[in-house]
Design an enzyme around this catalytic site. Structure first.
Site, PDB file in Angstrom:
ATOM      1  N   GLY A 127       0.799  -1.263   0.100  1.00  0.00           N
ATOM      2  CA  GLY A 127       0.124  -0.115   0.106  1.00  0.00           C
ATOM      3  C   GLY A 127       0.712   1.405  -0.155  1.00  0.00           C
ATOM      4  O   GLY A 127       0.483   2.075  -0.666  1.00  0.00           O
ATOM      5  N   ARG A 188       3.783 -12.129   0.874  1.00  0.00           N
ATOM      6  CA  ARG A 188       4.104 -12.976   1.772  1.00  0.00           C
ATOM      7  C   ARG A 188       2.623 -13.835   2.003  1.00  0.00           C
ATOM      8  O   ARG A 188       2.819 -14.567   2.971  1.00  0.00           O
ATOM      9  CB  ARG A 188       4.407 -12.563   3.078  1.00  0.00           C
ATOM     10  CG  ARG A 188       5.469 -11.438   3.108  1.00  0.00           C
ATOM     11  CD  ARG A 188       6.893 -11.940   2.704  1.00  0.00           C
ATOM     12  NE  ARG A 188       8.086 -11.213   2.937  1.00  0.00           N
ATOM     13  CZ  ARG A 188       8.152 -10.209   2.025  1.00  0.00           C
ATOM     14  NH1 ARG A 188       7.499 -10.053   0.773  1.00  0.00           N
ATOM     15  NH2 ARG A 188       9.030  -9.183   2.196  1.00  0.00           N
ATOM     16  N   TYR A 287      17.752 -10.710  -0.695  1.00  0.00           N
ATOM     17  CA  TYR A 287      17.304 -11.172   0.620  1.00  0.00           C
ATOM     18  C   TYR A 287      16.124 -12.100   0.588  1.00  0.00           C
ATOM     19  O   TYR A 287      15.388 -11.994  -0.321  1.00  0.00           O
ATOM     20  CB  TYR A 287      17.084 -10.163   1.643  1.00  0.00           C
ATOM     21  CG  TYR A 287      15.922  -9.285   1.200  1.00  0.00           C
ATOM     22  CD1 TYR A 287      14.714  -9.551   1.594  1.00  0.00           C
ATOM     23  CD2 TYR A 287      16.299  -8.017   0.398  1.00  0.00           C
ATOM     24  CE1 TYR A 287      13.694  -8.382   1.238  1.00  0.00           C
ATOM     25  CE2 TYR A 287      15.304  -7.338   0.073  1.00  0.00           C
ATOM     26  CZ  TYR A 287      14.015  -7.369   0.481  1.00  0.00           C
ATOM     27  OH  TYR A 287      12.866  -6.697  -0.004  1.00  0.00           O
ATOM     28  N   GLU A 309      11.519  -3.017  -8.871  1.00  0.00           N
ATOM     29  CA  GLU A 309      11.573  -1.830  -7.805  1.00  0.00           C
ATOM     30  C   GLU A 309      11.872  -0.625  -8.618  1.00  0.00           C
ATOM     31  O   GLU A 309      12.945  -0.449  -9.237  1.00  0.00           O
ATOM     32  CB  GLU A 309      12.744  -2.036  -6.850  1.00  0.00           C
ATOM     33  CG  GLU A 309      12.517  -3.370  -6.095  1.00  0.00           C
ATOM     34  CD  GLU A 309      11.790  -3.253  -5.172  1.00  0.00           C
ATOM     35  OE1 GLU A 309      11.279  -2.269  -4.483  1.00  0.00           O
ATOM     36  OE2 GLU A 309      11.533  -4.416  -4.411  1.00  0.00           O
TER      37      GLU A 309
HETATM   38 ZN   LIG Z   1       7.101  -3.623  -2.311  1.00  0.00          ZN
END
Ligand SMILES: [Zn+2]
Ligand SMILES: *[C@@H]1O[C@H](CO)[C@@H](O)[C@H](O)[C@H]1NC(C)=O
Ligand SMILES: *[C@@H]1O[C@H](CO)[C@@H](O)[C@H](O)[C@H]1NC(C)=O
Ligand SMILES: *[C@@H]1O[C@H](CO)[C@@H](O)[C@H](O)[C@H]1NC(C)=O
Ligand SMILES: *[C@@H]1O[C@H](CO)[C@@H](O)[C@H](O)[C@H]1NC(C)=O
Length: 496
Positions: A127, A188, A287, A309
Site C-alpha cells: 500500500g 507474503r 534477501y 523496484e
Molecule cells: Zn514492495
C-alpha cells in the site's frame, strides 16, 4: 503507539535517507541488517518523538497529487471510454474493505481468446508503494494515445493481450501502509515452495485469492509487479530452502536474467546501479522472502514474473511522477513486447485430425514445462536468446516430437504436428475425424448376414470402401489442419 507503527516510521525515514530502501520487497530481515551499525535503532531512540511529529505532518501530504482510489477507478473508466475499441475493464474481486480490484485489458481483441501471449502488470502490492499504480495508468494512456501510429504500441496491442491491475492493495494505499486492511503483507501471503507461510485458502487475504483465481482463468506468459524503495529488477527464486541468503537460480535462470535485463537496460539508469550488477538481482541473493507472488507465479501459474523496484523513494513528490514515468516508459513497453518478440512460439496440432492439441513444451536441460493454450494450443516459451535448444512437444495419446533450434535475438516460430500413438490411428481417425468412416463398422455387421453367399465380392467392396474412407479422412485432416494453422498468424516452420 505500538512497535509496528514505530517501525513504519523508522522504515519511512530509512527510505528517505538510504541510497535504496531495502524493505520494499521484503523488509524486516534486511532492515535489521542495514541497521547493524546500530544507527537506525539509535536514531529512533534519540529522535523517535520528533520524527513521529514530522511524520504526521508529512503523512498529510504524502499522497498529495497522487490518484486516490476513486480517482483511479474513474481514470480507468474514462480510459475504456476513450480507448474502447482496444480495451475493456473488469474486476477480479474486492479488497478487504470492498474496493473493486479493477483490471484493464488492452488488445486489438479485448476479452477474446487469441493465439497470442498474455502479459500482466500489477501495481501497488504494498500500500505504501504507490509509484507503480501511477506508472500503470500512464502506461495504459500512452499505449492508447500512440496506437496505431507508434510501432511499439501497435505491436503490443496487435500481438499481446496486456492486463493491467494498477492497485492490488487499494486499502493499504488509503491507509498509507504496507499491508492490506488486515495488516497482512500480500507479498507474503501466497503458497510457498518451501515453507507453509499460509497454506489455507480460506485463511488467505481476499486480494491474494483474487490473484490466484484470476490466474486460473487466464494463462499469462509473463508478468511483473511494481514496487518502490529500490531500483532493480528482481527475478526468481525469491527464497532458499535453508533461509540463508545466496544466489539461488530457478530452472529458467537464463530466461529470467534476460527478461530482467530487458527492463534494466531500457531504463534511464537502472543498469548503472552500483548495488546490483546490471540493475538486476536474483531475489534470494538480495534477501530471501517466503510466500511471495513472484515464485508462486512461476511454479503454479506457468507465468514468468519479475518484481520491479522502480523508484528509490517510495513517495516521491507527485510532480516527479512524470519524470519517473519517462525513466520507466521504454522498460515497461519493451518488457511487454518481449513476450512476443523473443523466445519460441507456435502451436501443436494432431496429424490425424489437424486439430489443436493443448499439449506441453519442454526444453532439454531445463526442468520446467510450458503448457499450450486450451483453445488454440498456442505456446509461448521464453528463453535466453543466442543459444541452441532442444525443444520437445508432448501430448498424452500422441508421440512426442523433438527438434533442435538455434534461437536468435528475435522470436522464432515452431509448430508441432504430432502423430497419434495408436498405430495408423484407427480409433483416433474415427473419433477425431468427422468423416463417415464410423459407418463401416455397422456396415460390416449388416454385411455379416450376406457373408456366406457373396463372401469374396463383399470382402472386396469393404476393402475398397475402407480405403476410400481413409483417403478421405486424411484429406480432411490435412485440410482442417491447414485451416487451423492459418488462424495462427504468420506461417511458421512445422515439425511434422
Ligand atoms: Zn514492495
Ligand atoms: C534497539 O535498542 C534497544 C536498546 O537500546 C534494544 O533493546 C532493542 O532490541 C533494539 N532494537 C532493535 C530492533 O535493534
Ligand atoms: C480503434 O480506433 C482507432 C481510432 O479510431 C483506429 O485507428 C484503430 O484501427 C481501431 N482499432 C481497432 C482494433 O479496431
Ligand atoms: C538514477 O537517476 C536518478 C535521478 O536522476 C538518481 O536519483 C539516481 O540516484 C540514479 N540511480 C543510479 C543507480 O544511477
Ligand atoms: C524438476 O522439478 C520438480 C518440481 O517442479 C522436482 O520435483 C523434480 O525433482 C525436478 N527434477 C529434477 C531432475 O531436478
Amino acid at each position: 503507539m505500538n512497535i509496528g507503527s514505530l517501525w513504519q516510521i523508522l522504515l519511512l525515514m530509512l527510505s528517505s535517507c538510504l541510497p535504496y530502501a531495502v524493505e520494499s520487497r521484503g523488509g524486516e530481515k534486511n532492515i535489521l541488517s542495514s541497521s547493524s551499525t546500530g544507527l537506525a535503532n539509535l536514531t529512533y531512540v534519540r529522535t523517535g518523538k520528533r520524527l513521529l511529529e514530522a511524520q504526521h505532518e508529512k503523512k498529510i501530504d504524502l499522497a498529495k497529487g497522487y490518484l486516490t482510489n476513486n480517482d483511479l477507478e474513474n481514470a480507468l473508466k474514462d480510459f475504456t471510454q476513450r480507448c474502447g475499441n482496444i480495451s475493456r475493464i473488469y474486476s477480479i474481486g474486492k479488497s478487504v474493505k470492498g474496493v473493486p480490484l479493477w483490471v484493464i485489458e488492452i488488445s486489438d481483441k479485448p476479452g477474446e481468446e487469441e493465439a497470442e501471449p498474455a502479459f500482466k502488470y500489477i501495481g501497488n502490492v504494498h500500500g505504501d508503494e504507490p509509484v507503480g499504480r501511477e506508472l500503470l495508468v500512464r502506461l495504459a494512456n500512452w499505449i492508447c494515445d500512440n496506437y496505431p501510429e507508434d510501432p511499439l504500441a501497435a505491436f503490443i496491442v496487435d500481438k499481446v493481450h496486456l492486463h493491467i491491475l494498477p492497485s492490488m492493495n487499494p486499502d493499504g494505499f488509503s491507509l498509507r501502509k504496507r499491508g492490506n486492511a488486515n495488516d497482512i503483507d500480500l507479498n507474503r501471503d501466497f503458497p510457498d515452495q518451501f515453507f507453509p507461510v499460509n497454506n489455507e485458502m480460506s485463511g488467505r487475504q481476499p486480494e491474494t485469492r483474487a490473484i490466484m483465481n484470476w490466474l486460473r482463468k487466464i494463462q499469462f506468459t509473463a508478468s511483473a509487479s511494481l514496487h518502490g524503495g529500490a531500483l532493480v529488477a528482481n527475478y526468481p527464486w525469491d527464497g532458499t530452502e535453508d533461509k540463508r541468503r545466496y544466489y539461488f537460480p530457478c530452472p529458467d535462470d537464463g530466461a529470467f536474467h534476460f527478461l530482467a535485463s530487458v527492463y534494466s537496460h531500457s531504463h534511464h539508469n537502472m543498469s548503472l546501479s552500483k548495488e546490483f550488477e546490471g540493475g538486476v538481482t536474483n531475489g534470494a541473493a538480495w534477501y530471501p522472502i517466503y510466500g511471495g507472488m513472484q515464485d508462486w507465479n512461476y511454479i503454479h501459474a506457468g507465468c514468468f514474473e519479475l518484481t520491479l523496484e522502480v523508484s528509490d523513494n517510495k513517495w516521491p513528490p507527485a510532480n516527479e511522477l512524470p519524470t519517473i514515468w519517462e525513466y520507466n516508459k521504454k522498460s515497461m513497453l519493451n518488457l511487454i513486447a518481449s513476450v512476443a518478440k523473443t523466445g519460441i512460439h507456435g502451436r501443436i496440432f494432431s496429424a490425424a485430425s489437424g486439430r489443436p492439441l493443448p499439449g506441453y513444451i519442454m526444453i532439454k536441460g531445463i526442468n520446467y514445462t510450458v503448457k499450450a493454450g486450451r483453445t488454440f494450443a498456442d505456446y509461448h516459451r521464453l528463453l535466453a536468446p543466442l543459444e541452441n535448444y532442444e525443444v520437445m512437444a508432448t501430448m498424452t495419446g500422441y508421440k512426442s516430437k523433438t527438434t533442435t533450434i538455434k534461437l536468435e535475438k528475435e522470436a522464432m516460430g515452431v509448430d508441432f504436428i504430432l502423430d497419434p500413438e495408436v498405430p495408423n490411428g484407427e480409433n483416433q481417425l474415427e473419433s477425431e475425424c468427422d468423416c463417415t468412416c464410423t459407418t463401416s463398422k455397422s456396415g460390416l455387421q449388416v454385411m455379416g448376414s450376406l457373408w456366406t453367399t457373396h463372401m469374396e465380392a463383399y470382402f472386396l467392396v469393404v476393402v475398397v470402401l475402407g480405403f476410400v474412407c481413409i483417403l478421405l479422412c486424411r484429406r480432411r485432416a490435412r485440410f482442417s489442419f491447414l485451416r487451423h494453422r492459418q488462424q495462427g498468424g504468420p506461417k511458421r516452420p512445422a515439425v511434422a
